[in-house]
Design a protein around this motif. Structure first.
Motif, PDB file in Angstrom:
ATOM      1  N   ILE B 120      38.410  33.363  30.686  1.00  0.00           N
ATOM      2  CA  ILE B 120      37.461  34.200  30.886  1.00  0.00           C
ATOM      3  C   ILE B 120      37.098  34.257  32.744  1.00  0.00           C
ATOM      4  CG2 ILE B 120      34.773  34.389  30.756  1.00  0.00           C
ATOM      5  CD1 ILE B 120      35.524  35.472  28.292  1.00  0.00           C
ATOM      6  N   MET B 121      36.922  32.734  33.022  1.00  0.00           N
ATOM      7  CA  MET B 121      36.563  32.503  34.346  1.00  0.00           C
ATOM      8  C   MET B 121      37.333  33.297  35.660  1.00  0.00           C
ATOM      9  SD  MET B 121      33.769  31.330  33.945  1.00  0.00           S
ATOM     10  CE  MET B 121      33.465  31.282  35.467  1.00  0.00           C
ATOM     11  N   VAL B 122      38.448  33.674  35.240  1.00  0.00           N
ATOM     12  CA  VAL B 122      39.173  34.513  36.235  1.00  0.00           C
ATOM     13  C   VAL B 122      38.678  35.859  36.581  1.00  0.00           C
ATOM     14  CG1 VAL B 122      41.547  35.292  36.970  1.00  0.00           C
ATOM     15  CG2 VAL B 122      41.279  33.207  35.741  1.00  0.00           C
ATOM     16  N   PRO B 123      38.464  36.702  35.460  1.00  0.00           N
ATOM     17  CA  PRO B 123      37.902  37.893  35.756  1.00  0.00           C
ATOM     18  C   PRO B 123      36.324  37.623  36.178  1.00  0.00           C
ATOM     19  CG  PRO B 123      38.226  37.490  33.387  1.00  0.00           C
ATOM     20  CD  PRO B 123      38.856  36.601  34.092  1.00  0.00           C
ATOM     21  N   VAL B 124      35.627  36.775  35.758  1.00  0.00           N
ATOM     22  CA  VAL B 124      34.407  36.468  35.996  1.00  0.00           C
ATOM     23  C   VAL B 124      34.259  36.116  37.348  1.00  0.00           C
ATOM     24  CG1 VAL B 124      32.289  34.863  35.656  1.00  0.00           C
ATOM     25  CG2 VAL B 124      33.532  35.777  33.775  1.00  0.00           C
ATOM     26  N   TYR B 125      35.107  35.325  37.965  1.00  0.00           N
ATOM     27  CA  TYR B 125      35.051  34.810  39.367  1.00  0.00           C
ATOM     28  C   TYR B 125      35.405  36.289  40.003  1.00  0.00           C
ATOM     29  CZ  TYR B 125      36.134  32.729  43.900  1.00  0.00           C
ATOM     30  OH  TYR B 125      36.336  32.533  45.228  1.00  0.00           O
ATOM     31  N   LEU B 127      34.552  39.360  39.285  1.00  0.00           N
ATOM     32  CA  LEU B 127      33.123  40.110  39.404  1.00  0.00           C
ATOM     33  C   LEU B 127      32.158  39.484  40.230  1.00  0.00           C
ATOM     34  CD1 LEU B 127      31.719  42.146  37.671  1.00  0.00           C
ATOM     35  CD2 LEU B 127      31.057  40.148  36.186  1.00  0.00           C
ATOM     36  N   PHE B 128      32.265  38.135  40.322  1.00  0.00           N
ATOM     37  CA  PHE B 128      31.131  37.559  41.192  1.00  0.00           C
ATOM     38  C   PHE B 128      31.426  37.496  42.809  1.00  0.00           C
ATOM     39  CE2 PHE B 128      28.226  34.325  39.367  1.00  0.00           C
ATOM     40  CZ  PHE B 128      28.100  35.000  38.068  1.00  0.00           C
ATOM     41  N   VAL B 129      32.790  37.764  43.034  1.00  0.00           N
ATOM     42  CA  VAL B 129      33.077  38.069  44.527  1.00  0.00           C
ATOM     43  C   VAL B 129      32.663  39.353  44.705  1.00  0.00           C
ATOM     44  CG1 VAL B 129      34.940  38.338  46.065  1.00  0.00           C
ATOM     45  CG2 VAL B 129      34.995  36.390  44.646  1.00  0.00           C
ATOM     46  N   VAL B 134      29.052  34.689  44.494  1.00  0.00           N
ATOM     47  CA  VAL B 134      29.662  33.315  44.306  1.00  0.00           C
ATOM     48  C   VAL B 134      28.434  32.647  45.280  1.00  0.00           C
ATOM     49  CG1 VAL B 134      31.459  32.169  45.124  1.00  0.00           C
ATOM     50  CG2 VAL B 134      31.695  34.485  44.708  1.00  0.00           C
ATOM     51  N   VAL B 214      33.411  26.731  39.205  1.00  0.00           N
ATOM     52  CA  VAL B 214      34.215  27.925  39.885  1.00  0.00           C
ATOM     53  C   VAL B 214      33.111  28.981  40.638  1.00  0.00           C
ATOM     54  CG1 VAL B 214      35.199  29.934  38.968  1.00  0.00           C
ATOM     55  CG2 VAL B 214      35.844  28.026  38.065  1.00  0.00           C
TER      56      VAL B 214
END
Lengths: 452, 277, 305
Positions: B120-125, B127-129, B134, B214
């Motif tokens: 999950i954290m890959v797409p969330v990151y 998104l945050f970028v 971030v 992350v």
């Protein structure tokens, strides 16, 4: 009441939008900043110290440019690399200079994360100071170099002088072949009961330590390798793999090594360094140059007598054939991100951070072995710890792992094979055969050859 | 209330003895941790320290670590409060109104929450970028609150279902509106449930390493779950004594939290009390 | 409640829903929906997509991921290690969640009712302490407890019993026990809260009628908290399915792969190599397993009509 909820919802959305709208003025400042990302945590803050030391000089030499330090506090290599990969996926968060494990260079090049440094290296005088093996460490499968080694480590035999004397073995001890090592272990087992004669990391729980300090220290001493750089092919099977598995089987079957129950544990490295060696429960350990880090004054359990109690000897090749000694090395490099907006300034940072003085500074505080000839000869470096010269001398015969994409999986299979052999579930021949099959299916049949 | 009959007293003694046995059983594994925390040469074996010392604790109580604890409390308490609030609001219609999409909604969010955090954290990151979030503690807290929502909504709805509608109706009869009924009648009875959701979300956030790791860049913003790894070395060796000391300190905020809410958790409730105004 | 009151209630909530219209539920649910939409929908859809690709964080899968259809899944199903991990995971869930945490949690919640503040405090602190200690430390704690020269064997030795290599000979049992220790607190809290909603009048009335404690439990208390039992089982199942660090530190999934649960398999075969595509495919199967468990619970706890 309904209105209150609507207001709440809107407020929440507004808060979200507000946080999202922050920081767009940073775009302009980006190109005048060089961002360096590196690993830092608790006991390991050498990088932090290095870059803090270098920052004023760097900014002075490059007016108008600011150095931004991005320490990434992560415990394990995987987490660090995960975060680094995430950062590198987008230009806005990609660092300019990064602390990169030499081991990961090839796959990161495949992913498009790194920039080749050959143009810069051609003009850098210091590059000639690097050992050949050290230069190789930063090279990817395409032949280009992507990282400059900061420090490295080597592997060999640590032994307890007292215990060896008790067993009637000569001290200093210099085994010339595998037979010598086995004979010594057998003698210790016979004459000094209650002590583990020999340790070699083996099995899946110890992960890469089993592959590197264990299997590969054996294999590369047989004259065979895992990868043939001349033909660019993986070596699926060779007499070396079978012999290496046989060595493992021997030490575990004859009780020369720790019991599988004890050895097959992910924390065994800690146990060896903080318990078995200091308490004299282990006579010979096939381990690495970094062990003294656990015994320093600054560590958790300082062991000040370590250099008097322990001696070092190179791990011999199988029959003592040239070069007589074998070692494996890893090491971390500084690399430049492919997405860096400022590669020239990034390179200047690397030049500065890894010049002779700073490279030596880092190697001393991080207990690393020098990759540069001038640092290796530097008296400041040599006196930092009594065994440093010994470990540095191994750099000229050391081997680096094939860093190519298939390696992690191959390493996994090696560990599985070791575990099968040490628990008696497979014979060395069977394990070697399984390994060959695995390598063939991992790398693809056309990327593989057999050696005889 | 009541009649202290000898049978009741015997039952109480039996209960206390069983509880004592259970408590001891739970405490036993902690032996190592407690001993290691006061041992300056701790290994992975539970051993009486040669020279018990509080050095490990001293070593751990640095300004950076206290700041990390503060960050953790900020993130976790914030996420906890937010989740309780948002979950309560969301659970009310789900519990009281027979919404057609109710069950599919509940099951979807529950299973959505089951996906592994690494993936999950890959797409969330990403998104945050894109949203430039971030390194924002507020955004990270919102995200952590969201991770607590699926279980939070489930638990809250569950407890809400246990509060009979008749009590609200009594309030309606008295002239209270829907929301007033919620506030005056349901919420007080929901306090134990709300406490559970708060503690759960707090612990979820308190122990979460990967999300802040992350989503946050500056080391000063990292919470205690991330900085705990300062005791691990590059070559896999662990300084066990300080780690044990740190873990004890790390557990204290949640234990304090538990002690604070435990009274609400074991209060029994009777109709007699609730139907009054 | 009388039939009138019941039908009145249904009618009223129906009317209530219609009265306020969509806003009645939309407004209170909007913060939750907004947050979930913003933070979860995108990432989850991404994960669903990723399971059908060879996407990775490094290597070729990072620069040019391709759709590989069901290749990840067929690879999974043909891997004997995967099938083994499913089996181990099922045992792990049944042993530590369904039986262990659930029953122990209920027992503790029942016993703690009405006890003095001191008793509740002490027991609570120990049980909750096990839950809150960082998972990696919990792993060390249990490693230290169950290792050859660990606390358990020392204690057994003191009473004259011989211990064994727990982690080596009984890896699955060991991690089950450790997980029960770790997660029971959640069930205790859920059941405590649920029991607090059980009116004591009803229970006392049953006692006066002559029902013993077990009968009271079975016929009065349990039916009243049936919903909470279902919720608790589902939640702890999902939590247990996700347990990774505890098992990893204790046994690493070993010896060999004897205690390799699905999350460990996921790590060893996918995430260790940064292969998100394959890892996500495994994760989806894990969720499927969770869904299957939930279906079983719902069936088993259906009220007798």
């Amino acid at each position: 009441m309904r209105r209150r909820h609507a207001i709440l919802a809107i407020a929440l959305a507004a808060a979200l939008a507000a946080t999202a709208c922050g920081g767009d003025g940073e775009e302009r400042a980006e190109s005048r900043t060089v961002k360096v990302a590196y690993l830092k945590f608790g006991t390991f803050d050498a990088n932090d110290k290095l870059f803090k030391k270098v920052k004023p000089t760097f900014e002075q030499q490059n007016p108008g440019v600011t150095l931004e330090l991005i320490p990434i506090e992560a415990p394990i290599d995987t987490e660090y690399h995960t975060k680094l990969s995430l950062m590198q996926r987008s230009e806005s968060t990609a660092p300019d200079v990064l602390y990169e494990d030499s081991f990961r260079i090839s796959s990161d090049v495949e992913a498009g994360y790194l920039r080749p440094l050959d143009d810069y290296l051609a003009k850098w005088q210091d590059w000639g100071q690097y050992f050949d093996a050290a230069k190789q460490a930063g090279r990817a499968q395409d032949g280009k170099t992507y990282g400059v080694l900061m420090g490295t480590d080597t592997r060999g035999l640590w032994y307890n002088k007292e215990l060896l004397r008790k067993a009637g073995l000569p001290v200093p001890w210099q085994p010339g072949s595998w037979e010598d090592v086995l004979a010594a272990a057998r003698q210790i087992k016979a004459r000094v009961p209650g002590v583990i004669p020999f340790n070699i990391y083996s099995g899946k729980p110890m992960g890469e330590a089993s592959s590197m300090q264990g299997f590969e220290m054996l294999l590369y001493g047989t004259g065979h390798k895992l990868y043939n750089h001349d033909t660019n092919r993986w070596v699926a099977s060779s007499p070396g793999t079978t012999d290496s598995f046989r060595f493992i089987e021997t030490v575990f079957k004859e009780g020369l090594a720790p019991k599988p129950q004890q050895a097959l544990n992910p924390n065994f490295g800690t146990v060896v360094a903080t318990d078995l060696l200091p308490k004299g429960k282990l006579a010979i350990a096939l381990d690495g140059s970094w062990l003294p880090q656990s015994w320093l004054e600054s560590s958790q359990k300082p062991w000040s007598e370590w250099s008097q109690v322990l001696g070092t000897a190179p791990m011999p090749t199988q029959q003592g054939q040239a070069p007589g000694r074998v070692s494996m090395s890893g090491g971390w490099t500084l690399a430049i991100s492919a997405k860096s907006r400022n590669p020239d300034a990034a390179w200047k940072l690397i030049e500065l951070a890894l010049n002779q003085e700073n490279s030596r500074y880092l190697d001393v505080i991080a207990s690393q072995i020098a990759p540069r000839k001038d640092v290796a000869a530097d008296p400041e470096y040599l006196k930092s710890n009594p065994t440093v010269k010994f470990w540095t001398d191994l750099v000229e015969v050391t081997n680096y792992r094939p860093t190519y994409g298939a390696y992690p999986k191959v390493s996994n299979e090696i560990q599985a094979g070791m575990e099968a052999v040490m628990t008696g579930q497979a014979s060395p021949e069977e394990a070697a055969r399984d390994l060959a099959d695995s390598i063939r299916s991992i790398a693809g049949a056309d990327q593989v050859e057999d050696a005889t | 209330m009541a009649v202290t009959s000898p049978r009741r007293a015997a039952a109480a003694v039996a209960a206390n003895l069983t509880l004592a046995a259970v408590a001891l059983a739970f405490l036993a594994p902690f032996t190592w941790m407690l001993l290691a925390s006061v041992d300056e040469a701790a290994t992975l074996k539970a051993a009486l320290p040669e020279r018990p010392t509080l050095d490990n604790f001293q070593q751990v109580l640095t300004r950076e670590n206290l700041r990390a604890f503060g960050n953790g409390i900020l993130l976790s308490a914030g996420a906890g409060l937010l989740t309780v609030l948002v979950a309560t609001l969301a659970a009310y219609p789900l519990s009281r109104f027979n919404l057609r999409f109710g069950r599919p909604f509940l099951y979807t969010i529950l299973f959505a929450a089951g996906l592994p955090i690494t993936a999950i954290m890959v797409p969330v990151y990403g998104l945050f970028v894109q949203l430039d979030l971030v390194d924002s503690q507020l955004a990270t807290m919102l995200f952590l609150a969201t991770t607590g929502l699926p279980f939070g909504i489930w638990l809250t709805k569950n407890f809400m279902d246990g509060v009979p509608v008749s009590l609200e109706e009594a309030a309606w009869v008295d002239g209270a509106s829907g929301m007033q009924a919620l506030r005056r009648v349901v919420v007080p009875l929901m306090l134990p449930g709300a406490a559970v959701v708060f503690i759960f979300t707090f612990i979820l956030a308190w122990g979460n390493f990967f999300v802040p790791f992350v989503l946050l860049l500056s080391p000063e913003k990292q919470p205690a779950a991330v900085t705990i790894y300062q005791f691990f070395s590059q070559y896999g060796q662990v300084t066990l004594g300080p780690l044990a000391a740190y873990s004890i300190l790390y557990s204290l905020p949640v234990i304090a939290l538990y002690l604070a809410v435990q009274r609400t958790l074991s209060g029994a409730f009777s109709f007699a009390g609730a139907t009054k105004g | 409640m009388t039939a009138e009151a019941l039908s009145g209630r249904a009618a009223r909530s129906g009317r209530a829903a219609r009265r306020g219209g969509v806003l009645r539920w939309l407004v209170p649910m909007s913060p939750a929906v907004l947050l979930l939409l913003l933070f979860f929908t995108g990432p989850i859809l991404w994960c669903l997509w990723a399971a059908f690709t060879d996407i990775a964080l490094t290597g070729a899968g990072a620069s040019s991921p391709r759709l590989v259809g069901t290749e990840n899944f067929s690879r999974l199903l043909s891997d004997p290690a995967f099938r083994q991990s499913v089996l181990i995971t099922v045992w792990f869930v049944i042993g530590s969640a369904v039986i262990g945490q659930n029953c122990l949690g209920l027992l503790l919640a029942l016993l703690l009712r009405g006890r003095s503040g001191l008793v509740r405090g002490v027991v609570g602190v120990v049980v909750v302490g096990a839950w809150v200690v960082p998972e990696i430390v919990a792993g060390f704690v249990w490693y230290a407890f169950l290792s050859d020269e660990g606390t358990l064997n020392v204690l057994l030795g003191r009473v004259g019993l011989e211990g064994t290599s727990w982690l080596y000979n009984l890896p699955v049992m060991s991690v089950i026990v450790a997980n029960v220790w770790r997660g029971t607190a959640f069930s205790v809290l859920v059941y405590s809260a649920a029991l607090s909603e059980v009116p004591t009048d009803l229970v006392d009335a049953a006692a006066v009628d002559g029902a013993g404690p077990l009968a009271r439990l079975r016929y009065v208390v349990l039916p009243l908290i049936r919903r909470s039992v279902l919720t608790n089982l589902m939640l702890i199942t999902l939590q247990t399915l996700a347990v990774f660090t505890l098992v990893f530190v204790m046994t690493g999934g070993g010896p060999g792969t004897r205690s390799q649960t699905m999350p460990i398999y996921m790590y060893q075969e996918a995430f260790k190599f940064f292969q998100l595509g394959y890892g996500t495919a495994v994760a989806l199967v894990l969720l499927l397993l969770g869904a299957l468990f939930s279906a079983v619970y719902v069936r088993a706890l259906r009220p007798e009509v």
